[in-house]
Design a protein around this motif. Structure first.
Motif, PDB file in Angstrom:
ATOM      1  N   ARG A 201      68.478 -51.194  71.121  1.00 33.02           N
ATOM      2  CA  ARG A 201      67.347 -51.590  70.707  1.00 33.02           C
ATOM      3  C   ARG A 201      66.864 -52.561  71.438  1.00 33.02           C
ATOM      4  NH1 ARG A 201      70.081 -50.682  66.642  1.00 33.02           N
ATOM      5  NH2 ARG A 201      70.045 -52.289  65.989  1.00 33.02           N
ATOM      6  N   ARG A 202      66.001 -52.834  71.692  1.00 33.05           N
ATOM      7  CA  ARG A 202      65.162 -53.722  72.991  1.00 33.05           C
ATOM      8  C   ARG A 202      63.625 -53.691  72.264  1.00 33.05           C
ATOM      9  NH1 ARG A 202      66.914 -49.113  76.563  1.00 33.05           N
ATOM     10  NH2 ARG A 202      68.580 -50.149  77.524  1.00 33.05           N
TER      11      ARG A 202
ATOM     12  N   ARG B  69      53.659 -49.891  84.485  1.00 30.21           N
ATOM     13  CA  ARG B  69      55.236 -50.068  84.103  1.00 30.21           C
ATOM     14  C   ARG B  69      55.758 -49.636  82.973  1.00 30.21           C
ATOM     15  NH1 ARG B  69      58.392 -55.877  85.279  1.00 30.21           N
ATOM     16  NH2 ARG B  69      60.722 -54.721  84.531  1.00 30.21           N
ATOM     17  N   LEU B  70      55.175 -49.563  81.854  1.00 32.11           N
ATOM     18  CA  LEU B  70      55.846 -49.313  80.210  1.00 32.11           C
ATOM     19  C   LEU B  70      55.746 -47.457  80.424  1.00 32.11           C
ATOM     20  CD1 LEU B  70      54.249 -52.355  78.495  1.00 32.11           C
ATOM     21  CD2 LEU B  70      56.432 -51.805  79.994  1.00 32.11           C
ATOM     22  N   ILE B  71      55.353 -47.329  81.361  1.00 31.51           N
ATOM     23  CA  ILE B  71      54.893 -45.273  80.143  1.00 31.51           C
ATOM     24  C   ILE B  71      56.024 -45.042  80.604  1.00 31.51           C
ATOM     25  CG2 ILE B  71      54.102 -43.014  81.779  1.00 31.51           C
ATOM     26  CD1 ILE B  71      51.905 -44.960  83.035  1.00 31.51           C
ATOM     27  N   ASN B  72      57.133 -45.449  81.089  1.00 27.14           N
ATOM     28  CA  ASN B  72      58.849 -44.800  81.131  1.00 27.14           C
ATOM     29  C   ASN B  72      59.507 -45.506  79.774  1.00 27.14           C
ATOM     30  OD1 ASN B  72      58.178 -41.726  81.755  1.00 27.14           O
ATOM     31  ND2 ASN B  72      57.988 -42.663  83.839  1.00 27.14           N
ATOM     32  N   ALA B  73      58.747 -46.796  79.597  1.00 31.49           N
ATOM     33  CA  ALA B  73      59.977 -47.247  78.545  1.00 31.49           C
ATOM     34  C   ALA B  73      60.558 -46.746  77.510  1.00 31.49           C
ATOM     35  CB  ALA B  73      59.434 -48.489  78.442  1.00 31.49           C
ATOM     36  N   GLY B  74      59.554 -45.745  76.416  1.00 35.59           N
ATOM     37  CA  GLY B  74      60.724 -45.235  75.554  1.00 35.59           C
ATOM     38  C   GLY B  74      59.913 -46.559  74.435  1.00 35.59           C
TER      39      GLY B  74
ATOM     40  N   ALA C 161      63.659 -49.839  66.324  1.00 36.82           N
ATOM     41  CA  ALA C 161      63.172 -48.959  68.248  1.00 36.82           C
ATOM     42  C   ALA C 161      62.713 -49.369  68.704  1.00 36.82           C
ATOM     43  CB  ALA C 161      62.825 -47.298  67.579  1.00 36.82           C
ATOM     44  N   ASP C 162      62.548 -49.508  70.896  1.00 35.43           N
ATOM     45  CA  ASP C 162      62.184 -50.151  71.352  1.00 35.43           C
ATOM     46  C   ASP C 162      60.282 -50.813  71.156  1.00 35.43           C
ATOM     47  OD1 ASP C 162      64.658 -49.914  72.366  1.00 35.43           O
ATOM     48  OD2 ASP C 162      64.260 -49.334  74.325  1.00 35.43           O
ATOM     49  N   GLU C 163      60.203 -51.392  70.793  1.00 32.49           N
ATOM     50  CA  GLU C 163      59.062 -51.538  70.578  1.00 32.49           C
ATOM     51  C   GLU C 163      58.356 -53.550  72.085  1.00 32.49           C
ATOM     52  OE1 GLU C 163      58.096 -54.731  67.724  1.00 32.49           O
ATOM     53  OE2 GLU C 163      59.752 -53.770  66.805  1.00 32.49           O
ATOM     54  N   LEU C 164      57.602 -53.530  71.767  1.00 33.07           N
ATOM     55  CA  LEU C 164      56.770 -54.270  72.872  1.00 33.07           C
ATOM     56  C   LEU C 164      55.777 -55.351  71.980  1.00 33.07           C
ATOM     57  CD1 LEU C 164      55.828 -54.852  75.591  1.00 33.07           C
ATOM     58  CD2 LEU C 164      53.789 -53.524  75.536  1.00 33.07           C
ATOM     59  N   CYS C 165      55.903 -56.681  72.899  1.00 33.73           N
ATOM     60  CA  CYS C 165      54.983 -57.586  72.053  1.00 33.73           C
ATOM     61  C   CYS C 165      54.553 -58.629  73.137  1.00 33.73           C
ATOM     62  CB  CYS C 165      55.652 -58.781  71.032  1.00 33.73           C
ATOM     63  SG  CYS C 165      56.935 -58.413  69.917  1.00 33.73           S
ATOM     64  N   ILE C 166      53.052 -58.819  72.759  1.00 35.55           N
ATOM     65  CA  ILE C 166      52.211 -59.150  73.807  1.00 35.55           C
ATOM     66  C   ILE C 166      52.298 -60.185  73.071  1.00 35.55           C
ATOM     67  CG2 ILE C 166      49.805 -58.942  75.595  1.00 35.55           C
ATOM     68  CD1 ILE C 166      50.315 -56.343  74.931  1.00 35.55           C
ATOM     69  N   THR C 167      52.501 -61.222  73.688  1.00 39.81           N
ATOM     70  CA  THR C 167      52.014 -62.949  73.209  1.00 39.81           C
ATOM     71  C   THR C 167      51.703 -63.651  73.845  1.00 39.81           C
ATOM     72  OG1 THR C 167      53.414 -64.558  71.720  1.00 39.81           O
ATOM     73  CG2 THR C 167      54.464 -63.025  72.888  1.00 39.81           C
ATOM     74  N   HIS C 168      52.319 -65.194  73.921  1.00 40.37           N
ATOM     75  CA  HIS C 168      52.051 -66.580  74.714  1.00 40.37           C
ATOM     76  C   HIS C 168      53.667 -66.983  75.354  1.00 40.37           C
ATOM     77  CE1 HIS C 168      48.263 -65.934  73.873  1.00 40.37           C
ATOM     78  NE2 HIS C 168      48.571 -65.459  72.360  1.00 40.37           N
TER      79      HIS C 168
ATOM     80  N   GLN D  89      68.328 -57.124  74.279  1.00 39.56           N
ATOM     81  CA  GLN D  89      68.538 -56.705  73.890  1.00 39.56           C
ATOM     82  C   GLN D  89      69.807 -56.676  73.147  1.00 39.56           C
ATOM     83  OE1 GLN D  89      70.029 -52.724  76.036  1.00 39.56           O
ATOM     84  NE2 GLN D  89      71.850 -53.510  75.881  1.00 39.56           N
ATOM     85  N   TRP D  90      69.667 -55.829  71.537  1.00 47.60           N
ATOM     86  CA  TRP D  90      70.498 -56.199  70.456  1.00 47.60           C
ATOM     87  C   TRP D  90      71.734 -54.976  70.749  1.00 47.60           C
ATOM     88  CZ3 TRP D  90      65.970 -58.069  70.471  1.00 47.60           C
ATOM     89  CH2 TRP D  90      65.396 -59.314  70.263  1.00 47.60           C
TER      90      TRP D  90
END
Length: 171
Positions: free
Chosen positions: A2-3, A33-38, A96-103, A136-137
């Protein structure tokens, strides 16, 4: 495997009430860019510059849920290490793969934690606006493997290096 995808918010206005025109374009390009990142979820800081970045990125990823995460605020981790560790614990080893928008500070703290470095090692790690870091873990292994740090390959040269201190910016 997982990423956890981490991205610094796009370029903000001077008063940090939202994004500049360049920042909105950075966010659009990040979304593309992230469209196919899952990705299965987008979490973001409650601050306006991160909220707007997340909204623009999410427009490119229909069906991916978006949620505010108070832990991803812009506080300095060394001022409250327990809160910073709670932030890492919440997002480390995602289901599962997730995105954090942060600082910037938070991305440095995540990377420090992934590498199991001493707390003071997050200082000096800088991320550009919409720079991408991926951790990645792997089952049975301690910590995380940094796959990417501060990648801005989705941005044209004129939109790169924003958010860096001037002395570190690349022309």
């Amino acid at each position: 495997m997982r990423r956890l995808w981490l991205a610094r918010h796009a370029e903000a206005t001077i008063d940090e009430s939202g994004l500049t025109a360049a920042g909105r374009r950075q966010a659009e390009l990040l979304g593309q860019r992230l469209i196919n990142a899952g990705l299965t979820r987008i979490s973001h800081s409650p601050l306006a510059r991160a909220v707007e970045t997340a909204e623009i990125v999410a427009a490119a990823l229909p069906g991916v849920p978006v949620e505010v995460a108070a832990e991803l605020d812009d506080s300095e981790p060394s001022e409250d290490p327990a809160a910073a560790e709670a932030m890492v614990a919440r997002f480390a080893n995602p289901a599962a793969d997730e995105l954090c928008i942060t600082h910037n500070f938070q991305i440095g703290w995540f990377l420090r934690a992934a590498l199991q470095s001493p707390p003071e090692r997050w200082l000096g790690l800088n991320s550009c606006n919409t720079g991408v870091t991926v951790l990645q873990w792997r089952p049975g292994r301690p910590g995380a493997t940094p796959l990417v740090f501060n990648d801005v390959s989705h941005l044209p040269p004129e939109l790169r290096w924003t958010g860096f201190p001037p002395e570190l910016s690349v022309p």
